[in-house]
Every structure is written in C-alpha cells, then in structure tokens.
Design a protein around this motif. Sequence first.
Motif, PDB file in Angstrom:
ATOM      1  N   PRO A  50      50.157  43.951  69.907  1.00  0.00           N
ATOM      2  CA  PRO A  50      51.390  44.127  69.130  1.00  0.00           C
ATOM      3  C   PRO A  50      52.579  43.561  69.899  1.00  0.00           C
ATOM      4  CG  PRO A  50      50.675  46.206  70.084  1.00  0.00           C
ATOM      5  CD  PRO A  50      49.592  45.206  70.345  1.00  0.00           C
ATOM      6  N   ALA A  51      53.518  43.022  69.178  1.00  0.00           N
ATOM      7  CA  ALA A  51      54.709  42.426  69.792  1.00  0.00           C
ATOM      8  C   ALA A  51      55.550  43.534  70.426  1.00  0.00           C
ATOM      9  CB  ALA A  51      55.523  41.699  68.737  1.00  0.00           C
ATOM     10  N   PRO A  52      56.088  43.265  71.640  1.00  0.00           N
ATOM     11  CA  PRO A  52      56.923  44.291  72.275  1.00  0.00           C
ATOM     12  C   PRO A  52      58.209  44.499  71.483  1.00  0.00           C
ATOM     13  CG  PRO A  52      56.997  42.250  73.525  1.00  0.00           C
ATOM     14  CD  PRO A  52      55.980  42.072  72.441  1.00  0.00           C
ATOM     15  N   ALA A  53      58.692  45.718  71.518  1.00  0.00           N
ATOM     16  CA  ALA A  53      59.918  46.034  70.792  1.00  0.00           C
ATOM     17  C   ALA A  53      61.093  45.346  71.471  1.00  0.00           C
ATOM     18  CB  ALA A  53      60.131  47.538  70.773  1.00  0.00           C
ATOM     19  N   ALA A  54      62.045  44.887  70.697  1.00  0.00           N
ATOM     20  CA  ALA A  54      63.227  44.220  71.239  1.00  0.00           C
ATOM     21  C   ALA A  54      64.067  45.244  72.003  1.00  0.00           C
ATOM     22  CB  ALA A  54      64.040  43.608  70.111  1.00  0.00           C
ATOM     23  N   PRO A  55      64.592  44.849  73.171  1.00  0.00           N
ATOM     24  CA  PRO A  55      65.413  45.804  73.929  1.00  0.00           C
ATOM     25  C   PRO A  55      66.710  46.103  73.194  1.00  0.00           C
ATOM     26  CG  PRO A  55      65.409  43.655  74.982  1.00  0.00           C
ATOM     27  CD  PRO A  55      64.450  43.590  73.847  1.00  0.00           C
ATOM     28  N   THR A  56      67.127  47.336  73.297  1.00  0.00           N
ATOM     29  CA  THR A  56      68.359  47.736  72.636  1.00  0.00           C
ATOM     30  C   THR A  56      69.544  47.264  73.469  1.00  0.00           C
ATOM     31  OG1 THR A  56      68.409  49.835  73.811  1.00  0.00           O
ATOM     32  CG2 THR A  56      67.219  49.796  71.715  1.00  0.00           C
ATOM     33  N   PRO A  57      70.715  47.170  72.869  1.00  0.00           N
ATOM     34  CA  PRO A  57      71.900  46.763  73.639  1.00  0.00           C
ATOM     35  C   PRO A  57      72.170  47.702  74.811  1.00  0.00           C
ATOM     36  CG  PRO A  57      72.364  46.661  71.292  1.00  0.00           C
ATOM     37  CD  PRO A  57      70.999  47.277  71.453  1.00  0.00           C
ATOM     38  N   ASP A 107      69.865  49.229  76.636  1.00  0.00           N
ATOM     39  CA  ASP A 107      68.938  48.847  77.698  1.00  0.00           C
ATOM     40  C   ASP A 107      69.384  47.552  78.369  1.00  0.00           C
ATOM     41  OD1 ASP A 107      67.398  51.055  77.178  1.00  0.00           O
ATOM     42  OD2 ASP A 107      65.964  49.966  75.898  1.00  0.00           O
ATOM     43  N   GLN A 108      69.868  46.604  77.586  1.00  0.00           N
ATOM     44  CA  GLN A 108      70.335  45.333  78.143  1.00  0.00           C
ATOM     45  C   GLN A 108      71.526  45.563  79.066  1.00  0.00           C
ATOM     46  OE1 GLN A 108      71.091  42.959  74.681  1.00  0.00           O
ATOM     47  NE2 GLN A 108      68.990  42.216  74.560  1.00  0.00           N
ATOM     48  N   GLY A 109      72.449  46.417  78.664  1.00  0.00           N
ATOM     49  CA  GLY A 109      73.611  46.717  79.491  1.00  0.00           C
ATOM     50  C   GLY A 109      73.211  47.402  80.783  1.00  0.00           C
ATOM     51  N   GLN A 110      72.269  48.329  80.691  1.00  0.00           N
ATOM     52  CA  GLN A 110      71.810  49.041  81.877  1.00  0.00           C
ATOM     53  C   GLN A 110      71.129  48.071  82.839  1.00  0.00           C
ATOM     54  OE1 GLN A 110      69.077  52.177  81.011  1.00  0.00           O
ATOM     55  NE2 GLN A 110      69.246  53.079  83.044  1.00  0.00           N
TER      56      GLN A 110
END
Length: 75
Positions: free
Chosen positions: A23-30, A32-35
Amino acid sequence: MGGLFRAPKPVVVPPPPAPAPAPAPAAPTPEDQGQQARAEARARAGRGLAGTIATSPRGVLDPVVAPPRKSLLGE
C-alpha cells in the motif's frame, strides 16, 4: 546402448504468483513536515561554525606557522 533408454522429461513448475503491491504510504501532514524541518534546522545549528570549517585536527581557524622569510639577497 544410448538409444535404448531415454532420460526422463523435466517437471515444469509454474512460477509463484507475484506478491500483492504494497500500500502507498500516507502523505505527511503539514504538522509532520514542519516538525521535521525544525529538527533538521536544530541539527544544522548544532554543528556550528567549528564543525563546518575544521578540516584537520588543527582546523582552518588556527594560525599557520610559516618559516621565516629571507629579507636580503644572499641570506
């Protein structure tokens, strides 16, 4: 004598079925990206100037001791 006996035919085994696609990995949330960006910035800042300039045990910031130069012709 070679014509009297035949070698048995090899048994052909079908190849195993292909595994199901992962299964495709879930897209990181904003969030998570900021962290992750903050953690990278902290790591970069932690290295500091000495970590980026030092190229030997002495480093580039220490003065280089040069041999004395001749001032007059023939010395």
